[in-house]
Scaffold this active site. Structure first.
Site, PDB file in Angstrom:
ATOM      1  CG  ASP A   1       7.621   6.207  32.325  1.00  0.00           C
ATOM      2  OD1 ASP A   1       8.739   5.854  32.769  1.00  0.00           O
ATOM      3  OD2 ASP A   1       6.626   5.459  32.346  1.00  0.00           O
TER       4      ASP A   1
ATOM      5  CG  HIS B   1       8.070   4.207  35.662  1.00  0.00           C
ATOM      6  ND1 HIS B   1       8.828   3.767  34.590  1.00  0.00           N
ATOM      7  CD2 HIS B   1       7.484   3.106  36.198  1.00  0.00           C
ATOM      8  CE1 HIS B   1       8.699   2.441  34.476  1.00  0.00           C
ATOM      9  NE2 HIS B   1       7.901   2.020  35.450  1.00  0.00           N
TER      10      HIS B   1
ATOM     11  CD  GLU C   1       8.004  -1.857  35.334  1.00  0.00           C
ATOM     12  OE1 GLU C   1       8.000  -2.942  34.714  1.00  0.00           O
ATOM     13  OE2 GLU C   1       8.108  -0.751  34.770  1.00  0.00           O
TER      14      GLU C   1
ATOM     15  CD1 TRP D   1       2.592  -1.295  28.125  1.00  0.00           C
ATOM     16  CD2 TRP D   1       3.055   0.724  28.956  1.00  0.00           C
ATOM     17  NE1 TRP D   1       1.984  -1.196  29.356  1.00  0.00           N
ATOM     18  CE2 TRP D   1       2.247   0.028  29.888  1.00  0.00           C
ATOM     19  CE3 TRP D   1       3.472   2.019  29.260  1.00  0.00           C
ATOM     20  CZ2 TRP D   1       1.856   0.591  31.107  1.00  0.00           C
ATOM     21  CZ3 TRP D   1       3.075   2.587  30.465  1.00  0.00           C
ATOM     22  CH2 TRP D   1       2.284   1.867  31.370  1.00  0.00           C
TER      23      TRP D   1
ATOM     24  CD  GLU E   1       8.319   1.037  26.802  1.00  0.00           C
ATOM     25  OE1 GLU E   1       7.304   0.803  26.120  1.00  0.00           O
ATOM     26  OE2 GLU E   1       8.409   0.756  28.009  1.00  0.00           O
TER      27      GLU E   1
END
Length: 461
Positions: A94, A165, A235, A376, A378
């Site tokens: 990513d 990404h 995205e 995910w 993050e």
């Protein structure tokens, strides 16, 4: 079962393995300890005949945003097996990190696997963790993970993101980016969260680079364990392509429909490339934009609409809608939830998830391979945070994808909640730092760190 012992039978080796997991559940929490604490077991006389509803019962683990060392991945394979899940989707690359060594492109991990700092909390948070973060898996690490998974009848789906990404890759090899509109040599591995504008350039050189990447990936993930290869495809902002003379010339040369057509060109190229090598491409539902590649399967994450469209068009689908099975989303609306993200999705909400949308025709429903819960990372900086977000909701998800389809509105959450009582003891024996039903323990909170508390009502899917 028999009065004098236990008989396990399965249609194949995987079926026998899942039967052993059922027996383990019946034996109770002590059967989940790493060493025996008792020598004798008593079970009621009876029999269990069982089979999974779906062939794809998975969890996506994002090791790109926050790296999980190899032993942590092996531990999660054990946890998936204990819940009779059979797919681990590894999100390996990513903007914030590249986590798999590629021998012919060493800077992908020498540079791309490390970032100088990380935002602490959601992207609105003013706080930063200034400790450098990184890590990657060597070839032998990957071989070990794949072999360990295979012993547990779990498939591993590697994900290498294209064309978005990709800032970690561009930081390592600036020529991969849109150099005619961005000073890519000045880019580093991204230290923030969200959607990044720095995407791959639509050139033949970039295709050759990623073919080299995928050649090594295919060697490490053999087809019997990893028939699918995930290319991301989600995205991907198009601004740089709109501003790039190179990209615009490419659009004219290929005769595609604008920037969406360029993304479709990326996807179709690697669909053909993987198909020629006996693999199947799968990507997030944005790969529908500009036309879906012929042999591609779809991970439907933006609700169920993408999955419905793909299945009705004859493409296989894995249902993983963010509104229901994104386990990074908060489990409660209370102020004690650590770094609250997204929708409120309780244990009951996950238990009531139905992978086959009612709008699907019977023919299209056959294209639903199954479902997966997505994790995910993050705002999950370590294994304890992952455990908190994943459990106990993964247990509810596991029952949904294993058990027969119930009649509408017939899933009995009260009965499931009663079964969770002894299951918490199993998780304790396994050393899982789950969220207790009464709320987070003091050390599981993150006071003062901003999340993204939004209205928990799901948007239309």
């Amino acid at each position: 079962m028999r009065e004098s012992g236990v008989l396990l039978e399965g249609a194949d080796a995987a079926g026998l393995f899942w039967a052993a997991q059922t027996l383990r559940q019946l034996l109770g929490p002590d059967a989940y300890r790493k060493a025996p604490v008792r020598r004798t077991w008593t079970l009621p006389v009876g029999g269990v005949q069982d089979a999974p509803r779906f062939g794809w019962r998975g969890m996506m683990l994002d090791v790109a945003r926050h790296f999980l060392p190899k032993d942590g991945v092996l531990r999660y394979l054990d946890l998936l097996a204990a819940h009779k899940l059979n797919v681990l989707h590894l999100h390996l690359t990513d903007d914030q990190g590249w986590r798999i060594r590629i021998a012919r492109f060493p800077r992908l991990t020498e540079v791309g696997a490390w970032r100088p700092r990380s935002r602490w909390g959601h992207r609105a948070s003013p706080l930063w963790n200034d400790t450098p973060h990184g890590g990657f898996y060597t070839h032998d690490d990957i071989r070990e993970i794949v072999a360990y998974a295979a012993e547990r009848h779990i498939r591993v789906v590697p994900e290498i993101d294209i064309p978005g990404h990709s800032q970690a890759a561009i930081a390592a090899y600036p020529e991969l980016g849109n150099t005619d509109v961005v000073d890519t040599a000045a880019l580093g591995v991204w230290d923030d969260w969200g959607i990044n504008e720095n995407v791959l350039a639509p050139t033949e050189a970039v295709l050759r680079f990623y073919e080299g990447v995928f050649e090594e990936v295919l060697e490490l993930f053999p087809p019997e364990v990893s028939p699918f290869v995930h290319i991301g495809g989600d995205e991907c902002p198009k601004r740089q392509w709109r501003e790039s003379p190179t990209a615009q010339a490419r659009i004219r040369e290929l005769g595609v429909d604008g920037e969406d057509g360029l993304q479709s060109w990326f996807v179709r190229h690697f669909d053909r490339w993987l198909t020629a090598r006996g693999r199947r491409l799968i990507g997030w539902d944005e790969i529908l934009e500009g036309g879906l590649a012929d042999g591609a399967a779809v991970s439907s994450w933006r609700g169920s609409a993408g999955g419905i469209a793909a299945a009705e068009a004859g493409h296989d689908v894995v249902m993983c809608p963010e509104q229901q099975v994104y386990l990074d989303h908060r489990q409660d609306g209370g102020p004690d939830e650590p770094m609250p993200i997204g929708y409120v999705r309780t244990l009951e909400d996950v238990y009531r998830f139905e992978p086959v949308p009612p709008k699907l025709s019977p023919r299209a429903a056959r294209h639903v391979l199954g479902a997966q819960a997505n994790v995910w990372t993050e705002v999950m900086e370590n294994q304890d945070r992952i455990d908190y977000q994943v459990f106990p909701r993964l247990a509810a998800f596991a029952e949904v994808v294993w058990s027969p389809q119930p009649e509408p509105a017939a899933r009995d959450f009260a009965a499931f909640e009663a079964r969770m009582g002894p299951h918490y003891a199993r998780l304790d024996a396994l050393g899982v730092g789950y969220r207790p039903p009464t709320g987070p323990r003091p050390w599981q909170r993150r006071p003062g760190v901003l999340g993204r508390p939004i209205d928990g009502t799901p948007r239309e899917a």
